[in-house]
Structure formats: structure tokens, C-alpha cells
Design a protein around this motif. Structure first.
Motif, PDB file in Angstrom:
ATOM      1  N   GLN A 173      68.442  27.486 120.314  1.00  4.39           N
ATOM      2  CA  GLN A 173      67.530  28.391 119.889  1.00  4.39           C
ATOM      3  C   GLN A 173      66.233  27.750 119.357  1.00  4.39           C
ATOM      4  O   GLN A 173      65.218  28.071 119.791  1.00  4.39           O
ATOM      5  CB  GLN A 173      68.053  29.462 118.996  1.00  4.39           C
ATOM      6  N   LEU A 174      66.429  26.806 118.679  1.00  2.31           N
ATOM      7  CA  LEU A 174      65.223  26.222 118.053  1.00  2.31           C
ATOM      8  C   LEU A 174      64.564  25.396 118.916  1.00  2.31           C
ATOM      9  O   LEU A 174      63.515  25.143 118.857  1.00  2.31           O
ATOM     10  CB  LEU A 174      65.563  25.327 116.681  1.00  2.31           C
ATOM     11  N   ALA A 175      65.224  24.799 119.829  1.00  2.00           N
ATOM     12  CA  ALA A 175      64.716  23.594 120.844  1.00  2.00           C
ATOM     13  C   ALA A 175      63.881  24.627 121.631  1.00  2.00           C
ATOM     14  O   ALA A 175      62.803  24.103 122.177  1.00  2.00           O
ATOM     15  CB  ALA A 175      65.714  23.131 121.464  1.00  2.00           C
ATOM     16  N   PRO A 181      60.321  18.112 115.819  1.00  2.00           N
ATOM     17  CA  PRO A 181      61.348  17.227 116.153  1.00  2.00           C
ATOM     18  C   PRO A 181      62.423  17.568 115.341  1.00  2.00           C
ATOM     19  O   PRO A 181      62.547  18.214 114.254  1.00  2.00           O
ATOM     20  CB  PRO A 181      60.614  15.790 115.686  1.00  2.00           C
ATOM     21  N   PHE A 182      63.694  16.917 115.818  1.00  2.00           N
ATOM     22  CA  PHE A 182      64.917  16.986 115.114  1.00  2.00           C
ATOM     23  C   PHE A 182      65.138  15.833 114.627  1.00  2.00           C
ATOM     24  O   PHE A 182      65.356  14.729 115.402  1.00  2.00           O
ATOM     25  CB  PHE A 182      66.119  17.519 116.228  1.00  2.00           C
ATOM     26  N   GLY A 189      71.983  12.279 117.420  1.00  2.00           N
ATOM     27  CA  GLY A 189      71.223  12.668 118.612  1.00  2.00           C
ATOM     28  C   GLY A 189      71.987  12.717 119.766  1.00  2.00           C
ATOM     29  O   GLY A 189      71.471  13.533 120.748  1.00  2.00           O
ATOM     30  N   ALA A 190      73.007  12.134 119.972  1.00  2.00           N
ATOM     31  CA  ALA A 190      73.657  12.351 121.124  1.00  2.00           C
ATOM     32  C   ALA A 190      74.340  13.307 121.423  1.00  2.00           C
ATOM     33  O   ALA A 190      74.419  14.140 122.542  1.00  2.00           O
ATOM     34  CB  ALA A 190      74.980  11.168 121.072  1.00  2.00           C
ATOM     35  N   VAL A 197      68.590  19.227 124.392  1.00  2.00           N
ATOM     36  CA  VAL A 197      67.440  18.922 123.469  1.00  2.00           C
ATOM     37  C   VAL A 197      66.696  17.675 124.118  1.00  2.00           C
ATOM     38  O   VAL A 197      67.038  16.929 124.413  1.00  2.00           O
ATOM     39  CB  VAL A 197      67.888  18.763 122.043  1.00  2.00           C
ATOM     40  N   PRO A 198      65.441  17.954 124.634  1.00  2.00           N
ATOM     41  CA  PRO A 198      64.744  16.808 125.076  1.00  2.00           C
ATOM     42  C   PRO A 198      64.563  15.527 124.115  1.00  2.00           C
ATOM     43  O   PRO A 198      64.474  15.814 123.012  1.00  2.00           O
ATOM     44  CB  PRO A 198      63.065  17.565 125.045  1.00  2.00           C
TER      45      PRO A 198
END
Length: 371
Positions: A173-175, A181-182, A189-190, A197-198
């Protein structure tokens, strides 16, 4: 077919249907495989023998006498749940972020304001913290506002990959609704890539590595914990975070047991205007990985360079999910008592409440009547 056989058939079909619902989506919820994580994790000096390691060794569970955790789970009843509904505050988001403020949405999800920037920590909006939609710890109070109603964020910070800190649905949802950025510990990140997520929005950091967003510096720092979303543990890093603007600093503890290493972090990055520290889900059976309230007060003092009265402590990691065996309000009762003894300034928001650190409101003991 006789009646007994028909009943057995119906029950078997119902059981299979329930199992199918419980298992629905498990692989994608669990996230990336070890093979997908390894190329990123292997770059860390703290990754060896296929796992990340704490500086100070930590056991997930201490040796268990006699009955064990299974009996404790069966007999705990409603000890970790309040008798009355948990009240919610109406979240407020001023047009401009403050010098230093925090809005607690529950558990470890906090909207932090630092020198005009907004950072969201460990966002979890789902009903359950589990890979299953129908099994696992469920939320004890509603989320104070929808993800879509969050203000514009400058960064989204995640401490580690446990389900009560990294939630697939909320991440997705946040993406879709934010451009921030996360910023995550190395290897995590994987999981985000599996959830589409881009890649350009994912920043992975190891302990003591930093990234800047404008004039805000986000530093990944040490914690004493572990990771894992399935049967395999410690394939991704866990962390605490320093959020430092030009004039204000906030420490987000994520999830951690107590360690003297926090004093090192205080000397290197502190002192802090605000510390957000976990106080719940502790137990003598896992003392290395979840600090108790008294240890949270000690951690705050360590981060403030030994000055227990410096800065403001806001407790997190309590009240939203029943993850241990203590009474619901016990973490705050113990925290307030320990803080008073040490002269530590504490603010305990109700879910949804915003605390301006430079103008903290008079503390209301809203938890005392809930049981």
C-alpha cells in the motif's frame, strides 16, 4: 452413504477448506528465499556461515524448566488483553512537520517528525501479524487511520523482517500511495523486491552505514535480536535506527534485547531529543532478544550518555498485539515506576496520539482503567 459417513465427509471438506484458507498466500507472505537474499547479505562482514550474528551472543529461548511454553500458551487465558476497549486518539498531522514529534499508531509503527522531515517506522496496518490471514496474533485495537490518509513521507524505515515489523500488505500500500524510499537493513530488500517494490526505492544498509534524504541522515545501528519469516533464521540483518536532522535527533530501537552496545551508540550518535524503545513482549525465557521496561529505562540513559533525565522516552512494542505472557498494562506500570526512580522523562501516548517533544502534554494515565 449413511448419515455418519456423510457427516465425516462434510467435516473433512470443512477442515480442508479451513486449511486452504490458512495456507493461502503463504509463500509470497514469507518473502524472499535464502538464495535470493544471499547475494545482498554476503556483502556484510557480520554475515558468516549463512547467517547474521549479534555482537553479544543471544539465545532466542532460554532453557525451559518442566512445563514449557506450550503449557504457558494454553493456560495464559486473556492475561495479555485489556478488559476494556483501547481508546484511540484522532491523529493530527500539521501542514509542516515539527522540529521533533512522534505519532504512535500502535506497536512499533510511529510517524516521526525531525527538523521538518517525516519518517514512518515499522509500518504494520494488517489485522494479523502472521503469514496466514486466519491464524496468528490479531490486533487489539483498530489502526487509528488508513494508510491512504498518511501525510507525505520522506522515508520509510524498517528494523527487521518479523511479521509484527514488516507487513507485506502495508508495504504494498505504501509503495502505491507514497514516493518515499524504503530504508532497511541489509538483505531485507529481497523481500520487498518479491513484493514488487521498485528497486530504485529500496536502500539497504548495514550497521553504522547512513543515507541522507535532504538534510536528514538515516543511520542503521546495532540491535540485539534475530530475524526470520519462515523456518530459517537470521538470513537478513536486524537493526535500530538514528534519525538525525541538522538540529534534532531521534533514536528508534526497533526490537532488541538489552545490550551495553547501546552505550556505544550513545557516545557515537547521541544524545537524543527522543528515544522510541520497545517495552513489551518480554519474558524470562527470552531475555536476550526483548528488553523489559527497566532495561528500556537503562537503554535510554545509555543513549543519553549516562544522563537518565536527558531527552524524552516514548515506549513502543506494546498494547497492539498479544505476543507474550505478561498482563496487558504491566509494561507501562513497570516503565513509569522505573522512570520515576531514575528521573527519566516519559510520555505514553494512546494509539493515534501525537507528542510534540518540545511541548509534551500533561500525562494522562489512560491505561489504568482498562485492566
Amino acid at each position: 452413504m449413511n448419515l455418519k459417513s456423510a457427516v465425516r465427509t462434510v467435516l473433512s471438506a470443512a477442515a480442508l477448506g479451513w486449511l486452504a484458507r490458512a495456507a493461502w498466500g503463504l509463500p509470497v507472505q514469507i518473502g524472499a528465499s535464502r538464495a535470493k537474499v544471499r547475494p545482498y547479505a554476503a556483502m556484510s562482514p557480520r554475515y558468516r556461515d549463512g547467517q547474521f550474528h549479534n555482537t553479544e551472543p543471544a539465545s532466542v529461548f532460554a532453557p525451559e524448566p518442566e512445563s514449557g511454553i506450550v503449557k504457558a500458551l494454553v493456560t495464559r487465558g486473556k492475561a495479555g488483553r485489556p478488559r476494556m476497549p483501547i481508546p484511540l486518539a484522532t491523529p493530527l498531522a500539521p501542514a509542516e512537520a515539527a522540529e521533533v514529534a512522534a505519532t504512535w499508531y500502535g506497536h512499533s509503527s510511529v510517524l516521526v517528525e525531525v527538523d521538518g522531515y517525516r519518517v514512518l517506522t515499522d509500518p504494520v496496518w494488517s489485522r494479523r501479524v502472521s503469514p496466514s490471514a486466519i491464524l496468528g496474533p490479531s490486533r487489539m485495537h483498530p489502526v487509528p487511520l488508513p494508510v491512504a490518509d498518511l501525510p507525505v513521507l520522506d522515508a520509510i524505515v524498517i528494523s527487521h523482517d518479523h511479521y509484527d515489523h514488516l507487513d507485506m500488505a502495508t508495504v504494498q500500500q505504501l509503495a502505491a500511495s507514497q514516493d518515499a524510499p524504503f530504508v532497511v537493513p541489509v538483505g531485507l530488500g529481497a523481500h520487498l523486491r518479491v513484493w514488487r517494490v521498485p528497486d530504485e526505492r529500496i536502500v539497504e544498509l548495514d550497521w553504522d552505514e547512513s543515507i541522507t534524504v535532504g538534510e536528514l541522515t538515516l543511520t542503521c545501528t546495532e540491535a540485539r535480536h534475530f530475524s526470520g519469516r519462515g523456518l530459517v533464521r537470521n538470513t537478513t540483518q536486524w537493526a535500530s535506527w538514528v534519525l538525525a536532522g541538522p538540529s534534532r535527533k531521534v533514536f528508534f530501537g526497533g526490537d532488541s534485547g538489552y545490550t551495553p552496545r547501546f552505550a556505544d551508540l550513545g557516545r557515537r550518535y547521541g544524545p537524543f531529543d527522543l528515544t522510541l524503545l520497545p517495552v513489551g513482549a518480554y519474558d524470562p525465557r527470552w531475555p536476550d532478544i526483548h528488553m523489559n521496561p527497566e532495561e528500556a529505562v537503562q537503554t535510554h540513559a545509555d543513549l543519553e550518555g549516562g544522563d537518565a533525565s536527558g531527552g524524552l522516552l516514548i515506549p513502543v512494542h506494546w498494547a497492539t498485539f498479544n505476543l507474550a505472557f505478561h498482563a496487558w498494562s504491566e509494561p507501562i506500570v513497570r516503565l513509569v515506576e522505573a522512570a520515576e526512580a531514575q528521573g527519566t522523562h516519559v510520555a505514553v501516548p494512546m494509539p493515534g496520539q501525537r507528542i510534540d517533544v518540545l511541548k509534551p502534554p500533561e500525562q494522562k494515565t489512560w491505561w489504568t482503567s482498562l485492566g
